[in-house]
Design a protein around this motif. Structure first.
Motif, mmCIF file in Angstrom:
data_model
loop_
_atom_site.group_PDB
_atom_site.id
_atom_site.type_symbol
_atom_site.label_atom_id
_atom_site.label_comp_id
_atom_site.label_asym_id
_atom_site.label_seq_id
_atom_site.Cartn_x
_atom_site.Cartn_y
_atom_site.Cartn_z
ATOM 1 N N THR A 212 21.743 -16.950 20.256
ATOM 2 C CA THR A 212 23.145 -17.310 20.489
ATOM 3 C C THR A 212 23.893 -16.147 21.125
ATOM 4 O O THR A 212 24.703 -16.327 22.047
ATOM 5 N N ARG A 213 23.608 -14.941 20.648
ATOM 6 C CA ARG A 213 24.290 -13.761 21.189
ATOM 7 C C ARG A 213 23.730 -13.346 22.549
ATOM 8 O O ARG A 213 24.451 -12.746 23.355
ATOM 9 N N HIS A 214 22.467 -13.650 22.800
ATOM 10 C CA HIS A 214 21.821 -13.278 24.073
ATOM 11 C C HIS A 214 21.161 -14.526 24.657
ATOM 12 O O HIS A 214 19.920 -14.651 24.654
ATOM 13 N N PRO A 215 21.943 -15.451 25.193
ATOM 14 C CA PRO A 215 21.400 -16.757 25.603
ATOM 15 C C PRO A 215 20.407 -16.700 26.759
ATOM 16 O O PRO A 215 19.610 -17.628 26.923
ATOM 17 N N ARG A 216 20.424 -15.638 27.574
ATOM 18 C CA ARG A 216 19.479 -15.549 28.696
ATOM 19 C C ARG A 216 18.194 -14.824 28.322
ATOM 20 O O ARG A 216 17.253 -14.755 29.113
ATOM 21 N N LEU A 217 18.138 -14.281 27.115
ATOM 22 C CA LEU A 217 16.945 -13.588 26.650
ATOM 23 C C LEU A 217 15.836 -14.604 26.379
ATOM 24 O O LEU A 217 16.018 -15.558 25.629
ATOM 25 N N ARG A 218 14.679 -14.388 27.016
ATOM 26 C CA ARG A 218 13.542 -15.283 26.794
ATOM 27 C C ARG A 218 12.747 -14.788 25.587
ATOM 28 O O ARG A 218 12.207 -13.690 25.599
ATOM 29 N N ILE A 219 12.713 -15.617 24.555
ATOM 30 C CA ILE A 219 12.101 -15.267 23.271
ATOM 31 C C ILE A 219 10.900 -16.171 23.023
ATOM 32 O O ILE A 219 10.969 -17.387 23.222
ATOM 33 N N VAL A 220 9.805 -15.572 22.582
ATOM 34 C CA VAL A 220 8.630 -16.329 22.176
ATOM 35 C C VAL A 220 8.452 -16.167 20.671
ATOM 36 O O VAL A 220 8.301 -15.044 20.178
ATOM 37 N N LEU A 221 8.503 -17.279 19.941
ATOM 38 C CA LEU A 221 8.252 -17.233 18.501
ATOM 39 C C LEU A 221 6.763 -17.020 18.273
ATOM 40 O O LEU A 221 5.963 -17.941 18.449
ATOM 41 N N GLY A 222 6.394 -15.801 17.888
ATOM 42 C CA GLY A 222 4.997 -15.502 17.644
ATOM 43 C C GLY A 222 4.506 -16.159 16.366
ATOM 44 O O GLY A 222 5.177 -16.110 15.336
ATOM 45 N N HIS A 223 3.344 -16.784 16.425
ATOM 46 C CA HIS A 223 2.722 -17.469 15.291
ATOM 47 C C HIS A 223 3.466 -18.742 14.892
ATOM 48 O O HIS A 223 3.210 -19.294 13.822
ATOM 49 N N GLY A 224 4.393 -19.196 15.720
ATOM 50 C CA GLY A 224 4.918 -20.544 15.591
ATOM 51 C C GLY A 224 5.980 -20.806 14.558
ATOM 52 O O GLY A 224 6.455 -21.928 14.418
ATOM 53 N N GLY A 225 6.356 -19.777 13.788
ATOM 54 C CA GLY A 225 7.417 -19.980 12.808
ATOM 55 C C GLY A 225 7.002 -20.685 11.537
ATOM 56 O O GLY A 225 7.852 -20.996 10.692
ATOM 57 N N TRP A 226 5.701 -20.955 11.359
ATOM 58 C CA TRP A 226 5.248 -21.611 10.129
ATOM 59 C C TRP A 226 5.598 -20.737 8.925
ATOM 60 O O TRP A 226 5.433 -19.521 9.001
ATOM 61 N N PRO A 227 6.127 -21.289 7.837
ATOM 62 C CA PRO A 227 6.186 -22.700 7.444
ATOM 63 C C PRO A 227 7.457 -23.435 7.878
ATOM 64 O O PRO A 227 7.653 -24.590 7.485
#
Length: 326
Positions: A212-227
């Motif tokens: 939300t604070r950095h909307p142009r930042l490309r972020i990859v959720l490593g390991h998928g956010g499980w659970p």
């Protein structure tokens, strides 16, 4: 200045997360992980046992008796089990490109970033990303700039639970601004961890605030956010520059009833279809990288969705604008 080969979109599979190291790199990586989060020694004891020909009990006893000596020994074991040149041959044989992650930890007179950049020179099948520590925001910016400009690394990775630092801390805004301005995707460890840090430090709410604070930042959720898979899907729906890769989770386990991955199969075939990525962290699995990639075929998704997850989505993320124009 060293520059890696530009990413090629021709490969059949793109693996967004793996660890490819030589002995000194394994020593630094395992040293950082097992010192900050000793519980990982228990979690991976059976894997270490299989790699070394010992029993799980013997591995656990060695870790409990002398952690430093056990790390030295495990570095030898991992180096013998995973040779970077053999990995190159496997990548070529199965037409795979891999993002291999570095780190800020000292290694052979430099950092693991230097080590990984050197390994990446073996083949353009490797795409090295530079790891930075959130513990010192100024040092993180310096290392990020060095990783990109000197080592030719086109992306960054961070592990908040190892640093015990919340990525939302305003002191880190300079790092996120740099990544945004330089168009550097940032892989962030997401989901469960086994450190003394609160599990929520890697939760979707943290990434939601950051995106939300950095909307142009490309972020990859490593390991998928499980659970928190349903929350992770909602996060991708809210933020068009947030992606998800599911490394360290084997596709066969993901496909099992009750795994918790069901929301990804539904929404990952529809609203967030273009931002789900394949990842392996193959050393954590008791089989080779190619077998992990092939196991994606068991997931309850259509063939065109499978192709998007295995390759197409990653290509769009990894090919920089200037490379695409060229």
């Amino acid at each position: 200045m060293h520059s890696v080969m530009p990413f090629t979109s021709r490969a059949a599979v793109v693996d967004m997360c793996d660890v490819v190291l030589r002995r000194e790199g394994w020593r630094a990586y395992l040293g950082a992980l097992l010192t900050a989060a000793p519980r990982y020694g228990v979690v991976f004891a059976a894997r270490f046992a299989a790699m070394s020909g010992r029993s799980t009990r013997q591995v656990l006893a060695a870790l409990a008796e002398d952690l430093d000596a056990a790390i030295e020994d495990l570095a030898d074991v991992a180096a013998a089990a995973f040779d970077p040149r053999e990995r190159v041959a496997e990548l070529e044989r199965h037409d795979i490109v891999q993002v291999i992650h570095g780190g800020p930890w000292p290694c052979a007179g430099g950092t693991v970033n230097d080590h990984v950049a050197e390994i990446a020179r073996l083949s353009d099948r490797f795409v090295p990303w530079g790891g930075v520590s959130l513990a010192d925001p100024d040092a993180a910016v310096v290392e990020a700039v060095r990783a990109v400009d000197e080592l030719g690394m086109p992306g960054l990775s961070v592990i908040p639970f190892l640093d015990g630092v919340d990525p939302r801390d305003p002191a880190l805004d300079g790092l996120w601004a740099l990544a945004t301005d330089r168009e550097l995707p940032v892989w962030i460890h997401s989901g469960q961890n086994f450190s003394p840090s609160p599990m929520a430090i890697s939760g979707p709410q943290v990434i939601d605030a950051l995106a939300t604070r950095h909307p142009r930042l490309r972020i990859v959720l490593g390991h998928g956010g499980w659970p928190w898979v349903l929350e992770a899907v909602a996060l991708l729906q809210r933020h068009p520059n947030v992606y998800l890769e599911f490394s360290s989770h084997h596709p066969r386990t993901m496909a099992a009833a009750g795994s918790g991955w069901e929301p990804l199969f539904l929404h990952g075939s529809r609203s967030v279809r273009d931002r789900v990525l394949f990842g392996s962290t193959s050393w954590t699995h008791a089989q080779g990288l190619a077998s992990v990639a092939e196991a994606v075929s068991v997931l309850p998704i259509a063939p065109d969705v499978r192709t998007a997850w295995l390759r197409d989505n990653a290509v769009r993320l990894l090919v920089r604008r200037e490379d695409a124009v060229a």
